[in-house]
Design a protein around this motif. Structure first.
Motif, mmCIF file in Angstrom:
data_model
loop_
_atom_site.group_PDB
_atom_site.id
_atom_site.type_symbol
_atom_site.label_atom_id
_atom_site.label_comp_id
_atom_site.label_asym_id
_atom_site.label_seq_id
_atom_site.Cartn_x
_atom_site.Cartn_y
_atom_site.Cartn_z
ATOM 1 N N TYR A 30 0.846 -1.189 0.000
ATOM 2 C CA TYR A 30 0.000 0.000 0.000
ATOM 3 C C TYR A 30 0.883 1.241 0.000
ATOM 4 O O TYR A 30 1.901 1.280 0.699
ATOM 5 N N GLN A 31 0.487 2.244 -0.775
ATOM 6 C CA GLN A 31 1.203 3.514 -0.809
ATOM 7 C C GLN A 31 0.699 4.400 0.330
ATOM 8 O O GLN A 31 -0.504 4.528 0.535
ATOM 9 N N VAL A 32 1.637 5.004 1.057
ATOM 10 C CA VAL A 32 1.314 5.920 2.145
ATOM 11 C C VAL A 32 2.022 7.238 1.858
ATOM 12 O O VAL A 32 3.188 7.255 1.459
ATOM 13 N N GLN A 33 1.288 8.336 2.028
ATOM 14 C CA GLN A 33 1.861 9.662 1.826
ATOM 15 C C GLN A 33 1.848 10.421 3.148
ATOM 16 O O GLN A 33 0.815 10.490 3.819
ATOM 17 N N ASP A 34 2.996 10.968 3.524
ATOM 18 C CA ASP A 34 3.125 11.785 4.725
ATOM 19 C C ASP A 34 3.371 13.224 4.284
ATOM 20 O O ASP A 34 4.339 13.505 3.579
ATOM 21 N N ASP A 35 2.479 14.128 4.683
ATOM 22 C CA ASP A 35 2.615 15.547 4.359
ATOM 23 C C ASP A 35 3.262 16.271 5.531
ATOM 24 O O ASP A 35 2.877 16.057 6.692
ATOM 25 N N GLU A 36 4.235 17.110 5.208
ATOM 26 C CA GLU A 36 4.925 17.909 6.210
ATOM 27 C C GLU A 36 4.915 19.363 5.775
ATOM 28 O O GLU A 36 5.030 19.661 4.584
ATOM 29 N N MET A 54 -3.435 6.961 3.163
ATOM 30 C CA MET A 54 -3.124 5.684 2.529
ATOM 31 C C MET A 54 -3.949 5.583 1.260
ATOM 32 O O MET A 54 -5.134 5.915 1.255
ATOM 33 N N GLU A 55 -3.300 5.143 0.180
ATOM 34 C CA GLU A 55 -4.012 4.952 -1.081
ATOM 35 C C GLU A 55 -4.688 3.589 -1.065
ATOM 36 O O GLU A 55 -4.053 2.565 -0.863
ATOM 37 N N ILE A 56 -5.998 3.607 -1.280
ATOM 38 C CA ILE A 56 -6.792 2.392 -1.328
ATOM 39 C C ILE A 56 -7.339 2.239 -2.742
ATOM 40 O O ILE A 56 -7.940 3.166 -3.285
#
Length: 92
Positions: A30-36, A54-56
């Protein structure tokens, strides 16, 4: 304000659930994106975490679902325990 996104892939060996995700999700990657967000007003470059999604994928539909990063870390740790692997989780 400057925002950056870090993308990573997480892997589950067993079905899992997370708050915010509907139902039980299949094992896999699964792809996970963390924004800062950049912290301004200080003399050095620093960022603070503002969101994790999380990209579903369901058929042809892709959704970015907000999740709790500490809950994701706990789910990944539990998955490693269930699959007999040593925890390699590190702090972001």
């Amino acid at each position: 304000m400057f925002t950056r996104t870090k993308t990573r892939t997480v892997h589950f060996d067993a079905p899992f659930t997370l708050t915010g995700l509907e139902g039980v999700h299949a094992p896999g990657d699964y792809q996970v994106q963390d924004d800062e967000e950049q912290i301004t007003g200080i003399s050095w470059l620093a960022y603070r975490h503002v969101a994790t999604v999380m990209e579903i994928v369901a058929g042809k539909k892709r959704s970015l679902v907000p999740i709790d990063p500490s809950e994701l870390d706990a789910a990944l740790d539990m998955d490693r325990v269930l699959s007999g692997q040593k925890s390699l989780n590190t702090t972001h």
